[in-house]
Motif scaffolding. Structure first.
Motif, short mmCIF file in Angstrom:
data_model
loop_
_atom_site.label_atom_id
_atom_site.label_comp_id
_atom_site.label_asym_id
_atom_site.label_seq_id
_atom_site.Cartn_x
_atom_site.Cartn_y
_atom_site.Cartn_z
N SER A 4 -2.22 -2.98 -1.10
CA SER A 4 -3.22 -2.67 -2.13
C SER A 4 -3.67 -3.92 -2.88
CB SER A 4 -2.67 -1.64 -3.12
OG SER A 4 -1.43 -2.04 -3.64
N ALA A 5 -2.95 -5.04 -2.69
CA ALA A 5 -3.36 -6.30 -3.31
C ALA A 5 -4.44 -7.01 -2.50
CB ALA A 5 -2.15 -7.23 -3.45
N ILE A 6 -4.55 -6.68 -1.23
CA ILE A 6 -5.46 -7.41 -0.34
C ILE A 6 -6.91 -7.04 -0.64
CG2 ILE A 6 -6.09 -7.82 2.07
CD1 ILE A 6 -3.18 -6.97 2.77
N CYS A 7 -7.75 -8.06 -0.74
CA CYS A 7 -9.16 -7.83 -1.04
C CYS A 7 -10.00 -8.92 -0.39
CB CYS A 7 -9.40 -7.78 -2.54
SG CYS A 7 -9.05 -9.32 -3.42
N ARG A 29 -21.45 -8.20 0.97
CA ARG A 29 -20.07 -8.45 0.57
C ARG A 29 -19.23 -8.81 1.80
NH1 ARG A 29 -15.47 -5.50 1.17
NH2 ARG A 29 -13.73 -6.07 -0.22
N ILE A 30 -18.35 -9.80 1.62
CA ILE A 30 -17.40 -10.18 2.67
C ILE A 30 -16.04 -9.58 2.32
CG2 ILE A 30 -16.28 -12.11 3.86
CD1 ILE A 30 -19.30 -11.87 4.36
N GLY A 31 -15.46 -8.88 3.28
CA GLY A 31 -14.17 -8.25 3.06
C GLY A 31 -13.04 -9.16 3.53
N ALA A 32 -11.81 -8.67 3.38
CA ALA A 32 -10.66 -9.36 3.96
C ALA A 32 -10.92 -9.55 5.45
CB ALA A 32 -9.39 -8.55 3.74
N CYS A 33 -10.58 -10.73 5.98
CA CYS A 33 -11.01 -11.08 7.34
C CYS A 33 -10.22 -10.37 8.43
CB CYS A 33 -10.96 -12.59 7.54
SG CYS A 33 -9.34 -13.33 7.27
N GLY A 53 5.25 -9.15 -9.33
CA GLY A 53 4.35 -10.15 -9.89
C GLY A 53 3.35 -10.68 -8.88
N LYS A 54 3.45 -10.18 -7.64
CA LYS A 54 2.60 -10.68 -6.56
C LYS A 54 1.66 -9.62 -6.00
CE LYS A 54 4.47 -14.90 -5.99
NZ LYS A 54 3.69 -16.16 -5.88
N SER A 55 1.87 -8.37 -6.37
CA SER A 55 1.20 -7.27 -5.67
C SER A 55 0.24 -6.47 -6.53
CB SER A 55 2.25 -6.33 -5.07
OG SER A 55 2.97 -6.98 -4.06
N CYS A 56 -0.13 -6.98 -7.69
CA CYS A 56 -1.11 -6.25 -8.50
C CYS A 56 -2.43 -6.14 -7.74
CB CYS A 56 -1.31 -6.97 -9.84
SG CYS A 56 0.21 -7.19 -10.79
N ASP A 57 -3.24 -5.18 -8.14
CA ASP A 57 -4.52 -4.96 -7.44
C ASP A 57 -5.33 -6.26 -7.40
OD1 ASP A 57 -3.73 -2.34 -7.28
OD2 ASP A 57 -5.11 -1.60 -8.82
N ASN A 58 -5.88 -6.55 -6.21
CA ASN A 58 -6.73 -7.73 -5.96
C ASN A 58 -5.98 -9.05 -6.14
OD1 ASN A 58 -8.74 -5.74 -5.71
ND2 ASN A 58 -10.30 -7.09 -6.57
N PHE A 59 -4.68 -9.05 -5.97
CA PHE A 59 -3.90 -10.29 -6.04
C PHE A 59 -3.77 -10.98 -4.67
CE2 PHE A 59 -1.13 -10.67 -10.12
CZ PHE A 59 -2.24 -10.48 -10.91
N GLY A 60 -4.57 -10.53 -3.69
CA GLY A 60 -4.51 -11.15 -2.38
C GLY A 60 -5.87 -11.40 -1.76
N PRO A 61 -6.78 -12.16 -2.42
CA PRO A 61 -8.05 -12.51 -1.78
C PRO A 61 -7.79 -13.21 -0.45
CG PRO A 61 -8.09 -13.08 -4.12
CD PRO A 61 -6.67 -12.72 -3.79
N PHE A 62 -8.45 -12.74 0.62
CA PHE A 62 -8.09 -13.15 1.97
C PHE A 62 -9.35 -13.35 2.80
CE2 PHE A 62 -6.12 -11.61 6.17
CZ PHE A 62 -5.60 -12.86 6.46
#
Length: 279
Positions: free
Chosen positions: A101-104, A60-64, A170-179
Protein backbone atom coordinates in the motif's frame (compact mmCIF):
# COMPACT_ATOMS: atom_id res chain seq x y z
CA UNK A 1 14.25 -0.68 -22.99
CA UNK A 2 12.59 1.85 -20.72
CA UNK A 3 9.28 0.33 -19.70
CA UNK A 4 6.52 2.41 -18.11
CA UNK A 5 3.05 1.97 -16.65
CA UNK A 6 0.69 4.87 -17.20
CA UNK A 7 -2.86 5.89 -16.34
CA UNK A 8 -5.06 6.16 -13.28
CA UNK A 9 -3.93 4.38 -10.15
CA UNK A 10 -5.06 0.76 -10.23
CA UNK A 11 -5.79 0.88 -13.98
CA UNK A 12 -2.32 1.46 -15.42
CA UNK A 13 -1.42 0.30 -18.91
CA UNK A 14 2.00 -0.83 -20.15
CA UNK A 15 4.13 1.55 -22.17
CA UNK A 16 7.61 2.10 -23.48
CA UNK A 17 9.78 5.17 -24.00
CA UNK A 18 11.31 5.34 -27.47
CA UNK A 19 14.63 6.79 -28.57
CA UNK A 20 12.77 10.06 -29.21
CA UNK A 21 11.83 10.23 -25.51
CA UNK A 22 8.11 9.86 -26.25
CA UNK A 23 5.83 7.46 -24.39
CA UNK A 24 4.05 4.83 -26.47
CA UNK A 25 1.37 2.26 -25.69
CA UNK A 26 2.43 -1.40 -25.38
CA UNK A 27 -1.03 -2.76 -24.58
CA UNK A 28 -1.33 -4.77 -27.81
CA UNK A 29 1.83 -6.70 -27.00
CA UNK A 30 1.74 -7.29 -23.23
CA UNK A 31 -1.01 -7.13 -20.63
CA UNK A 32 1.12 -5.45 -17.97
CA UNK A 33 4.70 -4.90 -16.85
CA UNK A 34 4.26 -7.48 -14.13
CA UNK A 35 4.69 -11.11 -13.07
CA UNK A 36 5.81 -13.66 -15.63
CA UNK A 37 5.98 -11.02 -18.39
CA UNK A 38 9.12 -9.72 -16.65
CA UNK A 39 10.92 -12.93 -17.53
CA UNK A 40 10.30 -12.49 -21.24
CA UNK A 41 11.17 -8.84 -21.85
CA UNK A 42 13.58 -9.78 -24.64
CA UNK A 43 10.54 -10.59 -26.78
CA UNK A 44 9.53 -6.93 -26.64
CA UNK A 45 12.83 -5.79 -28.13
CA UNK A 46 11.75 -6.95 -31.60
CA UNK A 47 8.82 -4.52 -31.62
CA UNK A 48 9.03 -1.46 -33.85
CA UNK A 49 8.55 1.06 -31.06
CA UNK A 50 8.10 3.97 -33.46
CA UNK A 51 5.00 2.26 -34.87
CA UNK A 52 3.24 2.06 -31.49
CA UNK A 53 0.44 4.50 -30.61
CA UNK A 54 1.61 7.67 -28.91
CA UNK A 55 0.35 8.38 -25.40
CA UNK A 56 -0.54 11.81 -24.04
CA UNK A 57 2.79 12.92 -22.58
CA UNK A 58 1.01 14.54 -19.61
CA UNK A 59 -0.56 11.28 -18.47
CA UNK A 60 0.05 10.11 -14.91
CA UNK A 61 2.96 7.67 -14.59
CA UNK A 62 2.37 4.77 -12.24
CA UNK A 63 4.76 2.47 -10.42
CA UNK A 64 6.86 0.87 -13.16
CA UNK A 65 5.98 -2.69 -12.09
CA UNK A 66 2.49 -3.97 -11.30
CA UNK A 67 1.27 -6.60 -8.85
CA UNK A 68 4.46 -6.54 -6.82
CA UNK A 69 4.69 -9.54 -4.54
CA UNK A 70 7.46 -8.55 -2.14
CA UNK A 71 9.02 -5.11 -1.71
CA UNK A 72 12.22 -5.77 0.21
CA UNK A 73 14.48 -3.01 1.48
CA UNK A 74 18.08 -3.05 2.72
CA UNK A 75 19.18 -0.78 5.57
CA UNK A 76 22.59 0.83 6.19
CA UNK A 77 23.98 -0.55 2.94
CA UNK A 78 26.15 2.45 2.05
CA UNK A 79 29.32 2.92 4.05
CA UNK A 80 29.08 6.72 3.98
CA UNK A 81 25.41 6.67 5.02
CA UNK A 82 26.18 4.34 7.94
CA UNK A 83 28.88 6.80 9.01
CA UNK A 84 26.50 9.79 8.98
CA UNK A 85 24.03 7.76 11.05
CA UNK A 86 26.78 7.00 13.56
CA UNK A 87 26.32 3.28 13.02
CA UNK A 88 28.64 0.51 11.90
CA UNK A 89 27.97 -1.51 8.77
CA UNK A 90 26.15 -4.68 9.90
CA UNK A 91 27.85 -8.08 9.48
CA UNK A 92 24.87 -9.19 7.38
CA UNK A 93 22.35 -7.05 5.45
CA UNK A 94 19.58 -5.42 7.49
CA UNK A 95 16.33 -6.44 5.82
CA UNK A 96 12.89 -4.89 6.17
CA UNK A 97 9.84 -4.53 3.94
CA UNK A 98 7.46 -1.93 2.66
CA UNK A 99 3.83 -3.01 2.51
CA UNK A 100 2.42 -2.77 -0.99
CA UNK A 101 0.00 0.00 0.00
CA UNK A 102 3.07 2.26 0.19
CA UNK A 103 3.93 1.77 -3.48
CA UNK A 104 2.92 4.61 -5.77
CA UNK A 105 3.90 6.40 -8.95
CA UNK A 106 7.16 8.36 -9.14
CA UNK A 107 5.42 11.73 -9.20
CA UNK A 108 2.52 11.01 -6.86
CA UNK A 109 2.51 13.13 -3.69
CA UNK A 110 4.35 12.18 -0.52
CA UNK A 111 1.58 11.96 2.08
CA UNK A 112 2.83 13.08 5.49
CA UNK A 113 1.00 11.00 8.13
CA UNK A 114 -1.11 12.65 10.80
CA UNK A 115 1.10 13.85 13.63
CA UNK A 116 4.33 13.14 11.76
CA UNK A 117 7.24 15.46 12.50
CA UNK A 118 10.08 13.35 11.07
CA UNK A 119 9.22 12.34 7.51
CA UNK A 120 12.50 11.81 5.65
CA UNK A 121 13.79 10.98 2.15
CA UNK A 122 16.11 8.30 0.69
CA UNK A 123 17.04 7.91 -2.98
CA UNK A 124 17.68 4.24 -3.75
CA UNK A 125 18.48 1.86 -6.60
CA UNK A 126 15.75 -0.78 -6.88
CA UNK A 127 16.25 -4.18 -8.49
CA UNK A 128 13.30 -5.96 -10.10
CA UNK A 129 13.35 -9.76 -10.22
CA UNK A 130 12.39 -11.33 -13.55
CA UNK A 131 13.15 -15.01 -12.94
CA UNK A 132 12.41 -17.23 -9.96
CA UNK A 133 15.44 -17.29 -7.66
CA UNK A 134 15.94 -19.86 -4.91
CA UNK A 135 19.34 -20.72 -3.46
CA UNK A 136 21.07 -18.93 -6.34
CA UNK A 137 24.78 -18.16 -6.28
CA UNK A 138 26.23 -14.68 -6.78
CA UNK A 139 27.39 -15.79 -10.23
CA UNK A 140 23.81 -16.69 -11.17
CA UNK A 141 22.13 -13.73 -9.49
CA UNK A 142 22.17 -11.12 -12.26
CA UNK A 143 20.55 -13.62 -14.65
CA UNK A 144 17.46 -13.26 -12.44
CA UNK A 145 17.16 -9.47 -12.92
CA UNK A 146 14.49 -7.99 -15.19
CA UNK A 147 15.69 -4.43 -14.72
CA UNK A 148 16.38 -1.50 -12.44
CA UNK A 149 14.43 1.54 -11.25
CA UNK A 150 14.46 4.40 -8.75
CA UNK A 151 12.80 4.17 -5.36
CA UNK A 152 12.36 6.95 -2.84
CA UNK A 153 12.38 5.05 0.46
CA UNK A 154 10.33 7.67 2.31
CA UNK A 155 10.64 7.10 6.07
CA UNK A 156 8.99 8.43 9.22
CA UNK A 157 11.94 8.33 11.62
CA UNK A 158 9.97 8.58 14.86
CA UNK A 159 7.78 5.66 13.82
CA UNK A 160 10.88 3.78 12.63
CA UNK A 161 13.25 4.24 15.56
CA UNK A 162 11.42 5.72 18.56
CA UNK A 163 8.25 3.67 18.86
CA UNK A 164 9.73 0.21 19.42
CA UNK A 165 9.29 -2.90 17.31
CA UNK A 166 10.18 -3.22 13.65
CA UNK A 167 11.16 -0.54 11.12
CA UNK A 168 8.27 -1.45 8.85
CA UNK A 169 5.75 0.91 10.46
CA UNK A 170 8.01 3.87 9.71
CA UNK A 171 8.53 2.70 6.13
CA UNK A 172 5.08 1.63 4.97
CA UNK A 173 2.82 4.66 5.32
CA UNK A 174 0.66 5.43 2.29
CA UNK A 175 2.73 6.69 -0.69
CA UNK A 176 6.04 6.02 1.08
CA UNK A 177 7.32 4.06 -1.93
CA UNK A 178 7.46 6.21 -5.09
CA UNK A 179 8.75 3.77 -7.72
CA UNK A 180 9.86 4.49 -11.29
CA UNK A 181 9.43 6.25 -13.70
CA UNK A 182 11.02 3.54 -15.81
CA UNK A 183 11.93 -0.09 -15.48
CA UNK A 184 15.21 -0.06 -17.40
CA UNK A 185 16.48 -3.38 -18.74
CA UNK A 186 20.04 -4.35 -17.73
CA UNK A 187 21.47 -3.88 -21.23
CA UNK A 188 20.70 -0.14 -21.03
CA UNK A 189 21.87 0.46 -17.45
CA UNK A 190 25.58 -0.29 -17.79
CA UNK A 191 27.74 -0.76 -14.71
CA UNK A 192 25.38 -0.88 -11.72
CA UNK A 193 28.36 -0.36 -9.39
CA UNK A 194 29.02 3.19 -10.58
CA UNK A 195 25.65 4.92 -10.96
CA UNK A 196 25.43 8.52 -9.76
CA UNK A 197 22.41 9.27 -7.61
CA UNK A 198 21.04 12.50 -6.14
CA UNK A 199 18.10 14.05 -4.31
CA UNK A 200 17.00 17.68 -3.89
CA UNK A 201 14.47 19.24 -1.52
CA UNK A 202 13.05 22.54 -2.76
CA UNK A 203 15.94 22.78 -5.22
CA UNK A 204 18.65 22.29 -2.58
CA UNK A 205 20.93 19.30 -3.06
CA UNK A 206 20.63 16.94 -0.08
CA UNK A 207 21.96 13.63 -1.35
CA UNK A 208 24.76 13.16 -3.84
CA UNK A 209 26.28 9.73 -4.02
CA UNK A 210 27.12 6.70 -6.09
CA UNK A 211 26.35 3.02 -5.98
CA UNK A 212 30.13 2.52 -5.73
CA UNK A 213 29.86 2.93 -1.93
CA UNK A 214 27.21 0.20 -1.64
CA UNK A 215 28.53 -2.38 0.85
CA UNK A 216 26.51 -5.44 -0.14
CA UNK A 217 26.32 -5.40 -3.93
CA UNK A 218 23.34 -6.45 -6.03
CA UNK A 219 24.51 -10.02 -6.84
CA UNK A 220 25.24 -10.65 -3.17
CA UNK A 221 21.86 -9.30 -2.05
CA UNK A 222 19.93 -11.45 -4.52
CA UNK A 223 21.91 -14.55 -3.55
CA UNK A 224 21.64 -13.77 0.17
CA UNK A 225 17.87 -13.21 0.12
CA UNK A 226 17.27 -16.31 -1.99
CA UNK A 227 18.76 -18.46 0.77
CA UNK A 228 15.84 -17.50 3.05
CA UNK A 229 12.87 -17.30 0.68
CA UNK A 230 12.11 -17.65 -3.00
CA UNK A 231 12.24 -14.49 -5.08
CA UNK A 232 9.53 -14.39 -7.73
CA UNK A 233 9.15 -12.32 -10.91
CA UNK A 234 7.97 -8.88 -9.90
CA UNK A 235 9.59 -8.90 -6.47
CA UNK A 236 11.59 -5.74 -5.77
CA UNK A 237 14.78 -5.19 -3.75
CA UNK A 238 15.54 -1.57 -2.81
CA UNK A 239 19.23 -1.55 -2.03
CA UNK A 240 19.89 1.32 0.40
CA UNK A 241 20.75 5.01 0.26
CA UNK A 242 23.86 7.22 0.20
CA UNK A 243 24.43 10.00 2.78
CA UNK A 244 22.41 13.19 3.00
CA UNK A 245 19.18 12.08 4.63
CA UNK A 246 17.41 14.57 6.88
CA UNK A 247 17.97 12.48 9.99
CA UNK A 248 21.75 12.77 9.57
CA UNK A 249 21.86 16.58 9.43
CA UNK A 250 22.75 18.92 12.28
CA UNK A 251 20.12 19.85 13.23
CA UNK A 252 17.95 17.20 11.54
CA UNK A 253 15.75 18.42 8.71
CA UNK A 254 12.44 16.83 7.79
CA UNK A 255 9.70 17.23 5.18
CA UNK A 256 6.59 19.35 5.55
CA UNK A 257 3.56 20.04 3.40
CA UNK A 258 4.49 22.06 0.31
CA UNK A 259 8.05 20.75 0.05
CA UNK A 260 9.08 19.41 -3.35
CA UNK A 261 11.39 16.38 -3.50
CA UNK A 262 13.23 15.68 -6.76
CA UNK A 263 15.56 12.72 -7.23
CA UNK A 264 17.28 10.69 -9.89
CA UNK A 265 19.79 8.01 -10.80
CA UNK A 266 21.95 8.16 -13.90
CA UNK A 267 20.19 6.33 -16.74
CA UNK A 268 17.06 5.56 -14.72
CA UNK A 269 15.22 8.89 -15.00
CA UNK A 270 13.89 11.25 -12.35
CA UNK A 271 11.07 11.53 -9.84
CA UNK A 272 9.35 14.60 -8.37
CA UNK A 273 6.96 14.60 -5.41
CA UNK A 274 5.08 17.36 -3.64
CA UNK A 275 4.51 16.78 0.07
CA UNK A 276 0.95 17.02 1.35
CA UNK A 277 -0.62 16.48 4.76
CA UNK A 278 -2.81 13.43 5.18
CA UNK A 279 -6.50 14.25 5.43
Amino acid sequence: MKLVRFGERGSEKPGVVGQDGLLRDLSEHVADIAGDALGDLDALKDIDIDSLPLVDQDVRIGACVGNIGKFICVGLNYSDHAAEAGMTVPPEPIIFTKYNSAICGPNDPIIIPRGSEKTDWEVELAVVIGKTAKYVSEDEALDCVAGYAICNDVSERAYQTERSGQWVKGKSCDNFGPFGPWLVTPDEVGNIDSLDMWLDVNGERMQSGTTATMVYKVPYLISYLSQFFTLHPGDVISTGTPPGVGMGMTPPKYLKAGDIVTLGINGLGEQSQTCVDDE
